[in-house]
Design a protein around this motif. Structure first.
Motif, short mmCIF file in Angstrom:
data_model
loop_
_atom_site.label_atom_id
_atom_site.label_comp_id
_atom_site.label_asym_id
_atom_site.label_seq_id
_atom_site.Cartn_x
_atom_site.Cartn_y
_atom_site.Cartn_z
N ALA A 335 0.88 -1.17 -0.06
CA ALA A 335 -0.07 0.04 0.03
C ALA A 335 0.76 1.25 0.12
CB ALA A 335 -1.03 -0.05 1.27
N PHE A 336 2.02 1.20 0.79
CA PHE A 336 2.90 2.31 0.74
C PHE A 336 3.48 2.58 -0.71
CE2 PHE A 336 7.26 3.87 1.28
CZ PHE A 336 6.84 5.08 1.87
N VAL A 337 3.99 1.56 -1.41
CA VAL A 337 4.21 1.82 -2.69
C VAL A 337 3.14 2.37 -3.91
CG1 VAL A 337 5.08 0.54 -4.70
CG2 VAL A 337 5.72 -0.32 -2.63
N ALA A 338 2.14 2.03 -3.22
CA ALA A 338 0.95 2.49 -4.15
C ALA A 338 0.53 3.95 -3.94
CB ALA A 338 -0.30 1.80 -3.93
N PHE A 339 0.94 4.30 -2.41
CA PHE A 339 0.97 5.80 -2.12
C PHE A 339 1.85 6.61 -3.01
CE2 PHE A 339 2.45 8.82 1.08
CZ PHE A 339 1.28 9.72 0.88
N LEU A 340 3.22 5.99 -2.97
CA LEU A 340 4.28 6.76 -3.49
C LEU A 340 3.87 6.73 -4.99
CD1 LEU A 340 7.60 5.11 -2.11
CD2 LEU A 340 6.66 7.54 -1.41
N ASN A 341 3.27 5.81 -5.45
CA ASN A 341 3.18 6.03 -7.09
C ASN A 341 2.29 7.32 -7.36
OD1 ASN A 341 4.80 3.88 -7.59
ND2 ASN A 341 3.18 2.52 -7.70
#
Length: 420
Positions: A335-341
């Motif tokens: 989810a954090f990776v998606a947030f960074l994207n």
């Protein structure tokens, strides 16, 4: 009495260490009591429950940090130096300080994600600490280092949110090993937003400015003229055009009365400049609402859409801000990776702006992202978690935040803080 005080201090210290390591949910009263070398029941003699202990543990650390910061202020002259030292102090705590400073950082994230904290006495210690920032900003305005049209509450929240993001990038998801190396970039962005300057691009205004490749549109007013116009809006709204005087407007704008006549023929000319410029702004925005061409327009659109999209689901936003964003486990999830994207588009806009010359060439994308995300988080908590503003006030605050963020990427500033 001394023995009782000793027990309370031992409990507070144990609570600070356990909560900082495990968080509120995974910590137990028994574990804290064991570390403090007291019985479980003794803790309830001093604290109502686990949350009360957590908030009180932070309160003690905040008081210590407050006194330490005041010590660092000694010998410094001027609001810019004080502001720089406060920023430096936060970054230093991220990078080199251990013990109490690291404990306080972790407890701050735990407490600020808990709604009950804002009704606890411990919150007052955080307000007291934040009051130092407000005092610095007020002094800066009084001494004409900072702009006098700032909403100090918004600026304070933006700066503290900025510093929070820096802490998270270092301590939570290890994007960087240290934050002190960002000091100049951070101060440059802050001073670009709030510093007084004669450069026209400082007043990034949707509809009046259109930097494009050259950086400044011919229609941009000088800093003084804009300050006079903004002051006149306030005075006219309060007293009416007929009763308002040019002297009152000049005092509020921080200029000599004669300066007004360099830009406006008389009071009527000043009055009618307000709708004239406002309608120009509306026309500009309407023409570009569907197809932004230059980077400043795109950045404004991105900021507005970001706030609107996240705000469209208040339940999710509340969960994200209170239960997810300040939880260290979040930074090890997909989810954090998606947030960074979601920030990739921001980087594209910033790079385009630098390539075209619309944005400052020394702009650090990652540091600006932290300013943007920190501003969003702190303002959203005030809007939706604490519910301290009306929808109309939100619109006004979002407009100011957007202008300040655009000002930060377009306005060059001198290195006035190099000796801090």
């Amino acid at each position: 009495m001394a023995n009782n005080n000793g027990k309370k201090q031992a409990i507070l210290r144990a609570g600070q260490e356990v909560f900082a390591q495990k968080g509120l949910v995974n910590s137990t009263i028994s574990e804290i009591a064991k570390r403090a070398k007291v019985g479980d029941s003794i803790i309830y003699h001093y604290f109502e429950n686990k949350e009360d202990l957590l908030f009180s543990a932070l309160q003690e650390l905040m008081e210590k940090s407050y006194k330490e910061l005041l010590f660092h202020f000694k010998g410094l002259m001027g609001p810019v130096s004080h502001l720089g030292k406060m920023v430096w102090f936060h970054l230093y705590q991220n990078d080199f300080s251990s013990g109490d400073a690291r404990l306080m950082k972790n407890l701050l994230f735990e407490c600020r994600s808990n709604k009950e904290f804002y009704h606890h006495a411990g919150y007052k210690s955080l307000q007291k600490y934040a009051g130092l920032m407000l005092a610095i900003l007020k002094k800066g305005i009084k001494e004409k280092y900072f702009r006098d049209d700032l909403d100090l509450g918004i600026v304070r929240d933006m700066i503290f949110g900025f510093l929070d993001e820096e802490s998270l990038s270092c301590l939570a998801y290890r994007e960087v090993d240290e934050t002190l190396s960002d000091f100049e970039s951070i101060m440059s962005l802050i001073m670009a937003m709030i510093g007084v300057g004669s450069d026209a691009v400082a007043n990034v205004n949707p509809g009046i400015s259109n930097p494009g490749v050259t950086g400044v549109n011919d229609a941009v007013k000088s800093d003084k003229a804009e300050r006079v116009r903004e002051a006149s809006i306030s005075i006219f709204a309060q007293k009416g055009h007929r009763k308002a005087t040019m002297l009152e407007i000049a005092e509020k704008a921080g200029v000599a009365e004669g300066t007004i006549y360099e830009y406006f023929k008389n009071k009527n000319d000043l009055l009618y400049s307000i709708p004239r410029d406002q309608f120009k702004e509306y026309q500009y925005r309407l023409k570009r609402v569907f197809d932004p061409k230059n980077p400043v327009d795109k950045l404004r659109r991105f900021i507005g859409d970001y706030f609107r999209i996240f705000s469209s689901n208040k339940e999710f936003l509340t969960i994200f801000l209170c239960d997810i964003k300040l939880n260290k486990q979040f930074y090890n999830t997909e989810a954090f990776v998606a947030f960074l994207n979601t920030n990739e588009m921001l980087y594209e806009i910033l790079n385009e702006g630098k390539e075209s010359g619309a944005f400052r060439s020394d702009l650090n994308n990652r540091v600006f992202r932290n300013l943007f995300l920190g501003s969003f988080s702190h303002l959203s908590i005030r809007w939706y978690v604490l519910e301290r503003v009306t929808p109309l006030e939100m619109m006004g605050e979002l407009s100011m935040i957007t202008s300040l963020l655009c000002r930060a990427v377009t306005r060059e500033v001198e290195n006035v803080f190099e000796n801090i």
